[in-house]
Design an enzyme around this catalytic site. Structure first.
Site, PDB file in Angstrom:
ATOM      1  N   GLU A 159     -10.725  -9.911  -2.351  1.00 50.98           N
ATOM      2  CA  GLU A 159      -9.566 -10.444  -1.628  1.00 50.98           C
ATOM      3  C   GLU A 159     -10.070 -11.450  -0.597  1.00 50.98           C
ATOM      4  OE1 GLU A 159      -6.643  -7.407  -0.170  1.00 50.98           O
ATOM      5  OE2 GLU A 159      -7.148  -8.273   1.776  1.00 50.98           O
ATOM      6  N   LYS A 211     -11.561  -5.446  -0.519  1.00 50.96           N
ATOM      7  CA  LYS A 211     -10.520  -5.912   0.396  1.00 50.96           C
ATOM      8  C   LYS A 211     -11.068  -6.130   1.807  1.00 50.96           C
ATOM      9  CE  LYS A 211      -6.647  -3.833  -2.004  1.00 50.96           C
ATOM     10  NZ  LYS A 211      -5.313  -3.288  -1.774  1.00 50.96           N
ATOM     11  N   ARG A 218      20.908  16.377 -14.813  1.00 51.94           N
ATOM     12  CA  ARG A 218      20.490  15.589 -13.653  1.00 51.94           C
ATOM     13  C   ARG A 218      19.029  15.197 -13.705  1.00 51.94           C
ATOM     14  NH1 ARG A 218      21.502  11.772 -11.787  1.00 51.94           N
ATOM     15  NH2 ARG A 218      23.650  12.369 -12.191  1.00 51.94           N
ATOM     16  N   ASP A 232      -4.828 -13.596  -0.665  1.00 52.68           N
ATOM     17  CA  ASP A 232      -3.940 -12.690   0.052  1.00 52.68           C
ATOM     18  C   ASP A 232      -3.112 -13.396   1.107  1.00 52.68           C
ATOM     19  OD1 ASP A 232      -2.900 -10.132   0.741  1.00 52.68           O
ATOM     20  OD2 ASP A 232      -4.173 -10.166   2.523  1.00 52.68           O
ATOM     21  N   LYS A 253       0.727   0.426  -5.526  1.00 59.43           N
ATOM     22  CA  LYS A 253       1.816   0.870  -4.642  1.00 59.43           C
ATOM     23  C   LYS A 253       2.934   1.492  -5.469  1.00 59.43           C
ATOM     24  CE  LYS A 253       0.708  -2.481  -1.034  1.00 59.43           C
ATOM     25  NZ  LYS A 253       1.146  -3.651  -0.246  1.00 59.43           N
TER      26      LYS A 253
END
Lengths: 297, 297, 297, 297, 297, 297
Positions: D208, D178, D99, D229, D146
């Site tokens: 950004e 940012k 597994r 963005d 992310k």
């Protein structure tokens, strides 16, 4: 046990770190780097062998310099004086790693030997019962979660190696509703219902009871196993019989030592659990003796 | 013991990881998240208390949700039934952390209690000797490196808490030349000379001897302490006397149990060491009992 | 979830180590050390909240410099735009820790939201059935061991937070005999007998079957739960019915997605398990927005 | 990927620790220790293979008892039904490690397959453009930070294996100013000047921007790359064109999914970044099937 | 530096583990448990202070028993004799933790002080140049990856605290093509093209060159920064000038010590890098002196 | 040193983790996966070799892909230009692991070389004394606990490799009563008595004294070794002579650098200790040069 888990590897690392083999001044000073030796790991008492692969893993920490050859496998019974394994390699490394290896073996064999002895006692007592009047099998002796912190996996492995069984491995591996849960949960029925709703469907619902009244309550509420906690004498006998009648697993627990086993075997519960299997098993006596030493080229 | 080492914190982490308190299905199911409880940690037997700060550290793993208030300090002797600490907080977290906390306390008190009992036996036997004919102090009882792997630091702390002493903490903390070293080193004198040259100057040179001849050889070569290994009867008595005469520390070791202590006290070696203080000390019986439970707002 | 396990703390440490917040050149350069800020953590989509305490633990890695105040608790359903928590503290530290905190929240809410949605779908379908002709409860939706490596505990927690249930937590927490076991074990009956003998008594015996014949074999051999693997249509319906008749738990598994749930609800197995609950749940969209920033004295 | 980092080894350890293969009661009970088996790891869907060395490392945790032979290499595209690797060894160990090995493979192939598919879509869309009117290369698709906590390194490796690129690996590996930085830093120009002064000289300055005005401000202040963005439509087209004119790298980001790729390819930014490449990639379907099992001598 | 990373916490743990403060026999023996003390941490030489938060974290390992109050902040210059911090608490714990705390401070201040001194030397030399004939800024002095293993993060922090800059933090945080890469890659142009294709777009392409010919090749192939390795005299001057002309960052590296700095300042490269900033910085002399000691109630 | 401790393995892991070799964009981009290379690790200065096994352990992190063949052993003196080891394997992995391996070697050789040079200076000065008027042996040069945090074991190993000796390894490995202890303990006699009672019997009692009066007090109270702290000139000479007369070990400490050694050799203390051996030893200059590179089949 070829599969040594990361936790056990971490425990071996901790054992080495706490013993500082790389600053073993005695061996560094007295033994030249080019000195090799052979030796035997010997059982100084009769025992059930357990931990052969763990000792191997300790000696492997030498980076492959030490050759370790077991002469027997986990689960075998050895007499006093029997050889467990032969080792050879640089004498310094052998001596620096000796103590951690023996400490693992001593405890693992100690637990396994106690499990073997207690299981044997149960079987002997059961076999002494009249064939018609005894249950089909002797009670199953199992451990508890009262293991040495850091040793859960190894303690439970040693118990199995000794021929006894495991109770739940951890809190995720079983449902066992105890007295303190009942105080906080508001009673037997509420607790069992809640457990049925939340616990994984593969877990049986076991509950600890301390009286026949509480046992009835538990059976009525759908308990699938009952831990009969510190019950004695006729009350205990009635409780075991009642569980058998209700087709519910009965477990006897609470202060069970070797002396109690024979009587319990006659009583015939399904399961007997004892923390002393792990938390108070005495260490087995095992030593490493050099048989030969020589200078390498 | 306000100073809990990284290794002990790691051992606590291991104890929690192996018990999976965050997936304690019994408590998650039967106890609502807003349920609080109070309880007492109780000694179920007479014991020397040890581990109060370790249990605190276990309950602190709740992230501060549990209040833990000790009622006694490490080193105190408690009667059966005495309260060790009071706890209060979310009932779920209390129950999920109960077992690891008790497992630490049980073993630590077990070791400390044995150390106390054996030290007491030595002192009693020594005090029973005629004042003129006894050494100025009873022998010092000390542990060995035969500790549970992962528990070196805690085992040695429990021994001190029980009133006994520590032998070297690890391989870097003492020189002790044993039989296997002698096989590889080529003899007593060579080993002692090499040790003098290499070992830190703060370490005494101790050597294990098994006969009076070997003892003489060790004394002649400058040994500063002698471990009299598995000697018995008159030979042992002579060896102890010889060390005293030579102003060298004498240590008796090898299969020392409670039964041997009184006779050894009369013999009067400086030090008696026993692995059974740590590797085979039975666990003390300690429990957590809820006294009250309520729903929080 | 005030009890954050050592494993989860270790995962948080790994998340920080891999993102190097202490060498966050952007924040170090652009933001003076004495700059503070306030901000909100906001749900950018409707979601079931999960992970409030984990995000707290991430921000606590600032050494207490950051104040984190949740506005909602795990298990609550939030609309898009809702505030999850407010944070304030040194702007540098807030920005350096933002991404790990959001990454935890995003995944945990993602899994919990899927569990909520799928459980809701099952209940809706069940409620749409004629009252007389439906089982007393909708099937229980549970996860599997197909979790993201390192995330077992958190994934299972998120599933519970979403209102679904857990299958066994790990290999020690349940018995599930699968096709590969049967190949190696030599058949259904042998496997079930062996499992009965070895497995802790608190574990039910579950076995995977792929045909009605194999199901009969399992029932005859004492299976306590049957995983009906990749069965379809009438065969599946017959199998579920047969389990109900035999009073054995039925579990439907194999490629179950959202689209299959309604039909399965009508079929009425006890349990439906789906790996996609955890291994393929999309991340929820969550952000941290500064609302104010100022220079401290 | 012969170089498996300490972090990935730690993740494998965590995956094993959480699954408790050493207490796999099902395998321990149903499969004798001397039973061997052979099997195949099979792709149950078309996929881009990724993780062959990671699965090897999982099976190596058997201490060398398992033989693992890959049939394909990372980066290869497989059809459904294709064999990824062959395994053989003790049946118990194979099943206990199955597994975790599959969980690693499933996620790694899932991410790599999505990266491949999305990169392919971009290229297809770009190739469909008139040769004269398209940029010299399709936009570069890259990941973000992310990633699943604990999986940064593996997620980014899977993205590369799928043919897409990496954005900065961590906070030390890139400068990206940012919106929140701007709030705390006091504006675009101040932030860029400070970054130039502090950041390692090998890092480009990226910022950004959310409007054409802010873009102009950034270009005037010396930005070397601009993250556009959540811009849409003509504004986005103007922004991309303006960056091209200023010879500054343009990156499109914010809610980019598969459906948006074709249009973005036509727009021609240098870089497109998408968190969904890693945080929401569905797991690939991969299984281990035993083909044979036998008793060893 | 309120943000202490998991890696630095692990390094502190290692520092404590290796020093065994919990078995500090000297302090355990000579100082009663109820003895408190106050003391000062003092700079015994002029230095740039660095590590105040690290020392705090060491003393926090006492479980909060020790009060630690810094008198100055990281980045401040102190004279010999100046007080860095005041400490008070149990005398035992203070002494058991003293050495690890001082060892951290000693090295961190040592690196920061060297960075300060060398940066100061560069600035002094630059300021001594005729205003019209000097570059707008002195060269930027930066560190390398030649840090003490385990100390990357702290060494780079100390360099910044001393006023110098960081080169790339790690292999993921910068592209630097060196001689060995060129041997394996097949030349400057191929290497630069490949790097452009694979490396994150936020990383500049830097290449090491050892001759003017190689420099031209690098410039022609699009290098964005050039490390001028071990060039000397006029060749170096020409190389720096050529980079300036090509608007490419020039970095001087190779055997740079304090003695070389003044001449290099006159030469005017953009960056000077030196491994000796970290790998050979001498430790600063810092001590802890008790000022008072008393018995607590 | 075939025995690499868990702590050193952990330090190697930390060194790799902090350098991110698995995301070495330069090598990933510029070197094809099938490119092999051979190279030599070369001493760029004369040095005492130390760390051959540590570098091996770093390259073994490639999973066996790299072949590492040392050409010399720890403890050997090499000239500038000498080859330390040959390496061959995949060029990518070689370059990704190069820096950590060299960083270990550089520091270990740096410490060993300083220990060799200082020990040599002591011996040279001692040999220059008139044979009749000099002590039987030169003073023993030893290190202190002023090692780089995390490096205790390696630093002490390097000191031994350089031919100098170790002072106590850690707080459990020696008794050394310092000025701060005396302030808290209430004087020399009390401290020595307490230490005799508590410390393991294998540890000598050493005490730091700063005046002849304090030295007399220590000798009267049974000190077994005296650290003469920062004494100078005649006072120091008298103190050394007094220790010799009293047959107590004398240790000179405090600000000892290379320049002080010759005079101290003439003075003839038993031991000279210096923190600068470890905390300020400059790094040795060592490099890895590729000699050949080729494409594998």
């Amino acid at each position: 046990m070829s599969l040594i888990s990361p936790q056990v590897h971490a425990l071996i690392d901790a054992a080495l770190a706490e013993d500082r083999p790389s600053a073993d001044y005695t061996s560094l000073a007295t033994i030249p780097a080019d000195r090799h030796a052979e030796g035997v790991i010997v059982a100084r008492q009769a025992l059930r062998l357990c931990g052969v692969a763990i000792a191997a893993a300790v000696f492997e920490r030498s980076g492959g310099a030490i050759d370790y050859a077991p002469e027997a496998a986990d689960g075998v019974d050895l007499e006093a004086g029997a050889t467990i394994a032969r080792v050879s390699g640089p004498a310094r490394e052998l001596l620096s790693l000796e103590r951690p290896a023996l400490n693992f073996l001593g405890r693992l064999c100690g637990v396994a030997t106690r499990a073997r002895d207690w299981t044997g006692e149960l079987r002997r007592a059961w076999e002494a019962l009249p064939v018609g009047g005894r249950p089909p099998l002797p009670p199953r002796l199992v451990d508890t979660r009262k293991t040495i912190p850091g040793w859960r996996e190894l303690d439970k492995y040693a118990v199995r190696t000794g021929g006894a069984g495991n109770h739940r491995h951890d809190l995720a591996g079983g449902v066992l509703i105890k007295d303190n849960h009942l105080i906080a949960a508001g009673g037997v029925e509420a607790a069992l219902l809640a457990a049925r709703e939340i616990a994984p469907h593969g877990l049986r619902l076991e509950i600890e009871v301390t009286s026949l009244e509480q046992l009835e309550e538990a059976l009525a509420a759908g308990a699938e196993a009952c831990l009969l906690d510190n019950m004695k004498g006729e009350v205990l006998a009635d409780a075991v019989a009642r569980c058998r009648e209700a087709d519910v697993i009965s477990e006897v627990s609470g202060g069970v030592g070797f002396a109690e086993l024979a009587a319990l075997a006659a009583l015939g519960p399904d399961v007997i659990s004892s923390g002393a299997l792990t938390h108070s098993a005495p260490c087995a006596d095992i030593a490493l003796d050099f048989t030969r030493s020589w200078k390498t080229a």
